[in-house]
Write an enzyme that holds these catalytic residues in place. Structure first.
Site, PDB file in Angstrom:
ATOM      1  N   ARG A 235       0.831  -1.130   0.041  1.00 12.55           N
ATOM      2  CA  ARG A 235       0.049  -0.032  -0.113  1.00 12.55           C
ATOM      3  C   ARG A 235       0.855   1.220   0.132  1.00 12.55           C
ATOM      4  O   ARG A 235       2.055   1.224   0.458  1.00 12.55           O
ATOM      5  CB  ARG A 235      -0.889   0.070   1.139  1.00 12.55           C
ATOM      6  CG  ARG A 235      -2.241  -1.213   1.269  1.00 12.55           C
ATOM      7  CD  ARG A 235      -2.955  -0.320   0.028  1.00 12.55           C
ATOM      8  NE  ARG A 235      -4.210  -1.212  -0.042  1.00 12.55           N
ATOM      9  CZ  ARG A 235      -4.359  -2.404  -1.006  1.00 12.55           C
ATOM     10  NH1 ARG A 235      -3.326  -2.538  -1.576  1.00 12.55           N
ATOM     11  NH2 ARG A 235      -5.316  -3.133  -0.965  1.00 12.55           N
ATOM     12  N   GLU A 264      -3.903   7.832  -5.613  1.00  8.87           N
ATOM     13  CA  GLU A 264      -3.943   7.012  -6.935  1.00  8.87           C
ATOM     14  C   GLU A 264      -5.171   7.468  -7.632  1.00  8.87           C
ATOM     15  O   GLU A 264      -6.154   7.505  -7.127  1.00  8.87           O
ATOM     16  CB  GLU A 264      -4.128   5.635  -6.828  1.00  8.87           C
ATOM     17  CG  GLU A 264      -2.773   4.939  -5.943  1.00  8.87           C
ATOM     18  CD  GLU A 264      -2.963   3.319  -5.734  1.00  8.87           C
ATOM     19  OE1 GLU A 264      -3.877   2.846  -6.031  1.00  8.87           O
ATOM     20  OE2 GLU A 264      -1.962   3.095  -5.270  1.00  8.87           O
ATOM     21  N   HIS A 283      -0.634   0.491  -9.762  1.00  8.80           N
ATOM     22  CA  HIS A 283      -1.248  -0.617  -9.008  1.00  8.80           C
ATOM     23  C   HIS A 283      -1.872  -1.950  -9.455  1.00  8.80           C
ATOM     24  O   HIS A 283      -2.888  -2.170  -9.417  1.00  8.80           O
ATOM     25  CB  HIS A 283      -2.280  -0.175  -8.191  1.00  8.80           C
ATOM     26  CG  HIS A 283      -2.844  -0.423  -6.792  1.00  8.80           C
ATOM     27  ND1 HIS A 283      -3.138   0.145  -5.743  1.00  8.80           N
ATOM     28  CD2 HIS A 283      -2.753  -1.772  -6.382  1.00  8.80           C
ATOM     29  CE1 HIS A 283      -3.520  -0.660  -4.738  1.00  8.80           C
ATOM     30  NE2 HIS A 283      -3.404  -1.923  -5.361  1.00  8.80           N
TER      31      HIS A 283
END
Length: 308
Positions: A235, A264, A283
């Site tokens: 994360r 993000e 991601h």
């Protein structure tokens, strides 16, 4: 027949499996339309999300009929789990379903960054021949991988690394030194400080909680072995990216692969642009065609069992 609302992308065959028994709204763009999402959430008995949908505050308050929140992934930092529990909502993650995808990403990044030979395409195509500069890359075999967070993903990564001849050490704050998993995997249990100072490659597989927020700050990065590689697929907020960039530019870090970010999409960041030996991805370490299948069908099956 229950009302199921799916706010982000899911394998459409798994969606069809749910729709065969229940009333399903599947809209991968719903996450970006908060007013409509709130409206649909009020009618939902099941909400299925990925990592962008924030199941907290106004959205959580709207879940008046909800019995289940399915998470198409593992991390739960986008879900107010205690708030869900207080409302009697079961939270179901897809534990283990994307472990292989993440582990392959880590191993691929490890090999690319240690070898350092995969950045020359443009130069070679342009008539340059940087053979001397790129001829001192490092082999993976014999290097030490430090795994921080030794759950299903960390264990899968360790097995792959061992298959390449790497030594593996692991730290997990929730595991005792005599935990059976260390004996079963042949992985050395380590303290955090020892791992950071000795590993050639450090890979992070921990959730974002108070104890991991800012875990890899400038001081911990400075404590890493000179030339070591840092990989974060867990994360954002766990790694200090400006400190990573500074350590790469100084040559203290030999490489870094970052797949997750504080915000993000990542806002334009000049400190990361033209940074040497840095791999950035949006991601996607846990998102492959096969992983999406496994995650989607696991959640579909678990939701159907929960509603039975």
């Amino acid at each position: 027949m229950a009302r199921i609302v799916i706010t982000e992308f899911m394998d459409e065959r798994a969606v069809a499996q749910l729709a065969a028994a229940h009333d399903v709204l599947y809209d991968p763009l719903l996450v970006d339309d908060m007013p409509r999402l709130i409206t649909e959430a009020q009618k939902a008995e099941v909400l299925i999300v990925r990592n962008r949908t924030q199941v907290r505050n106004a959205l959580l308050a709207a879940l008046g009929k909800c019995r289940v929140v399915g998470r198409l992934g593992v991390g739960l930092d986008n879900i107010d789990v205690s708030g869900c529990e207080a409302k009697g909502i079961e939270v179901i993650p897809a534990t283990g379903a994307n472990a292989l995808s993440v582990a392959e990403y880590v191993i691929a990044s490890t090999m690319m960054l240690l070898r350092g030979a995969f950045t020359a395409t443009e130069a070679v195509a342009g008539g340059q021949w940087p053979r001397t500069a790129l001829g001192n890359g490092r082999e993976t075999a014999g290097k030490t991988l430090g795994v921080i967070g030794f759950g299903s993903i960390g264990q899968m990564t360790a097995r792959m690394a061992q298959g390449l001849g790497m030594k593996v050490m692991a730290f997990d704050a929730l595991l005792r030194a005599d935990a059976e998993v260390f004996k079963q995997t042949g992985v050395a249990c380590s303290s955090l400080d020892k791992l950071i100072s000795e590993a050639d490659v450090v890979t992070l597989h921990v959730p974002l909680v108070d104890s991991t927020r800012g875990l890899f700050n400038a001081a911990r990065i400075a404590a890493m072995k000179k030339g070591a590689v840092l990989i974060n697929t867990s994360r954002g907020h766990i790694v200090d990216l400006p400190a990573v960039a500074a350590a790469l530019r100084s040559g203290h870090l030999g490489g870094a692969a970052i797949d997750v970010f504080d915000a993000e999409p990542l806002p334009a960041d000049t400190s990361l642009q033209n940074c040497p030996n840095l791999l950035l991805s949006p991601h996607i370490s846990g998102v492959t065609f096969e992983a999406n299948e496994r995650v989607s069908f696991m959640i579909a099956d678990k939701v159907l069992r929960s509603l039975a």
